[in-house]
Design an enzyme around this catalytic site. Structure first.
Site, PDB file in Angstrom:
ATOM      1  N   GLY A  50       0.958  -1.133  -0.103  1.00 59.48           N
ATOM      2  CA  GLY A  50      -0.074   0.181   0.124  1.00 59.48           C
ATOM      3  C   GLY A  50       0.860   0.985   0.057  1.00 59.48           C
ATOM      4  CB  CYS A  51       4.290   2.203   0.721  1.00 58.11           C
ATOM      5  SG  CYS A  51       3.645   2.198   2.649  1.00 58.11           S
ATOM      6  CD  GLN A  52       1.626   4.579  -4.980  1.00 54.03           C
ATOM      7  OE1 GLN A  52       2.205   4.644  -6.236  1.00 54.03           O
ATOM      8  NE2 GLN A  52       0.503   4.121  -4.939  1.00 54.03           N
TER       9      GLN A  52
END
Lengths: 138, 405
Positions: A50-52
């Site tokens: 969920g982190c870019q």
């Protein structure tokens, strides 16, 4: 120090910065100062979904406290996870699960992060709380 | 005719927005373009004066909205020089158009048939074909790319055979801005009897396309990347090719007669337009094309090429900056990285200074894998961008680099 005391300290730290640039320079410094994660903990399983950018988070229990260590490949993400580690590491699982982390809003982090990055922040907090839950009864 | 960027710019109200204390510098036109006031007004006007369902009612408003919708179709037909207006099917957008072809064209395919795509495709032009690989046992072949971001034409020729049924290829790489010489790809594919689908999502906003001159069998694009609204796009298909395909979705408008025993299908374009469509989207897309028709598109292209040239030159002066995709034939898109710096850090700090760019893999992970990079920073211009935008970008970028190094 309790989570609330840590939060107050950070809010005070950030209050001296007037514009976004100074805030980000501080976050970048925090990122650079974050200790390197042990290679054996820098695994695929420890990447936060969920982190870019890629953020690795590891947790273990020492006594009744949860110890977090983390790393990221982007420096601003690293600074942000450093802030969270500073506040939440060395606390009990119960305290971690119960905190609202109001400092994020207070220091203007949420509104100053791009939507995708903000999602990353949400994902980081969620993962830390999941670790606390898992370690609660261990 | 010529092109007055200041006058055109003033037609886009959103470009006057501020991000914090910084004026917006919008350089993410590959993701979506902004809308001129006339398109925004068309949307408002539709719901204020025209709203009714189309192709159904005998009442006044239904006729007004039907006429507006069909006029939009004709405007778009003329803009891309299709032979008939029923060759222009309204879709939800590029992705929807590709899925329609994958579904309907795919029905006629058999095990061992081959589909060719390229290494530069957006995920939207990869995944729908992979469904066919799983369902039908067709083979998916990929035209390899070269270091400069262009495609290997000779390798493409070697992939072609009597088994090739379809070539589905992008006109312009969304990640790198490279323009593929699709004319010669179309010609070569036709020689072995294959049909050709062109993904024009990135190209129509930059220049005019004549589908008859191109001789492509199908072409898809999105309205929102050409100054129109989101949620609407066009699938162009040659009449003979569209007639040969089975329908996509079943429902209202696409039928001629329905009994529980047998349903007969409506004619083009309705055969492929089941259900109440995005009526306002179609009408406003027509308005966007009408607006664009008044521009001197050659002058627009020259303006964008100038922005591309001065930005490329200024970027390359930054220490450690590398541009990905430097083949000569490019649209006004620049993908780059700076040594040792993560694209998300750059993107975040540019955003802080009002500069909107895209960072990441741009839905083209195979291209990123080819270069062994996680993603890039992508600057993509449109006609309303100015030299002043370029200066703002370079100033903001230098500041970001200074902060991060």
């Amino acid at each position: 120090m309790t989570i609330e005391e840590k939060e107050k300290e950070l809010i005070a730290d950030f209050s001296i910065y007037e514009d976004w640039m100074e805030k980000y320079e501080y976050i970048i410094e925090l990122g650079k100062d974050l200790p390197i994660l042990k290679p054996e903990h820098k695994t695929k399983e420890n990447i936060i979904v969920g982190c870019q950018s890629q953020v690795w988070l590891f947790a273990e229990k020492k006594g009744d406290k949860v110890i977090f260590t983390a790393e990221a490949d982007a420096i601003i993400a690293k600074g942000i996870i450093a802030l969270l580690v500073d506040v939440l590491s060395n606390q009990t699982p119960e305290a971690i699960l119960n905190t609202e982390l109001n400092f994020i809003k207070e220091i203007g982090l949420q509104e100053h992060l791009s939507p995708t990055r903000s999602n990353g922040l949400v994902a980081m907090v969620k993962q830390m709380k999941l670790y606390a839950l898992a370690l609660k009864n261990s | 005719m010529s092109f007055d960027v200041a006058a055109v710019r003033s037609e886009f109200p959103i470009l006057k927005e501020k991000i914090g204390k910084y004026p917006l510098v919008y350089l993410d036109n590959g993701a979506t373009t902004q809308k001129p006031q006339i398109v925004i007004d068309a949307i408002c006007n539709y719901y204020t004066h025209q709203n009714a369902n189309i192709h159904r009612g005998v009442h006044h408003l239904s006729q007004v909205s039907t006429e507006a919708y069909e006029t939009a179709r004709t405007t778009i037909q003329k803009a891309i020089n299709a032979t008939h207006n029923h060759e222009c099917i309204f879709t939800k957008g590029t992705t929807d158009g590709i899925n329609l072809i994958a579904h309907s064209f795919g029905k006629g395919l058999e095990k061992g048939d081959e589909i060719i795509i390229s290494a530069l495709e957006h995920h939207s032009n990869i995944v729908p074909w992979q469904f066919l690989v799983e369902e039908k046992g067709v083979l998916l072949k990929v035209i390899p790319m070269l270091q400069d971001g262009s495609l290997d034409f000779d390798a493409f020729l070697a992939l072609l055979s009597a088994k090739t049924k379809l070539l589905s290829i992008t006109h312009i790489s969304n990640a790198l801005g490279i323009i593929n010489p699709i004319e010669k790809y179309i010609e070569a594919a036709h020689k072995v009897g294959a049909k050709v689908l062109i993904d024009a999502a990135q190209s129509l906003q930059h220049f005019a396309i004549d589908v008859q001159a191109l001789d492509c069998d199908f072409m898809v694009f999105s309205g929102h990347k050409i100054f129109g609204p989101t949620g609407v796009g066009i699938l162009y298909g040659k009449e003979v090719e569209l007639n040969a395909l089975p329908p996509y979705q079943g429902g209202g408008d696409m039928i001629k007669t329905v009994t529980f025993e047998k349903t007969t299908y409506n004619e083009l374009p309705h055969k492929f337009e089941a259900g109440t469509p995005n009526i306002v989207g179609g009408i406003a897309l027509g308005t966007a094309f009408e607006w664009r028709n008044k521009l001197d598109l050659k002058a627009v292209e020259a303006h964008e090429n100038e922005l591309l040239a001065i930005t490329t030159e200024a970027l390359l002066k930054i220490d450690g900056l590398k541009i990905y995709g430097d083949a000569p034939n490019k649209s006004s898109v620049i993908s780059f990285l700076i040594d040792g710096l993560h694209p998300y850090d750059i993107g975040t700090l540019l955003n802080q200074q009002g500069v909107a760019v895209r960072t990441g893999h741009h839905c083209t992970q195979p291209i990123m894998d080819y270069y062994h990079i996680p993603g890039t920073i992508r600057v993509s211009f449109s006609l309303y961008n100015t030299k002043s935008d370029v200066e703002s970008l370079i100033t903001a970028l230098k500041k970001a680099v200074k902060m991060l190094k």
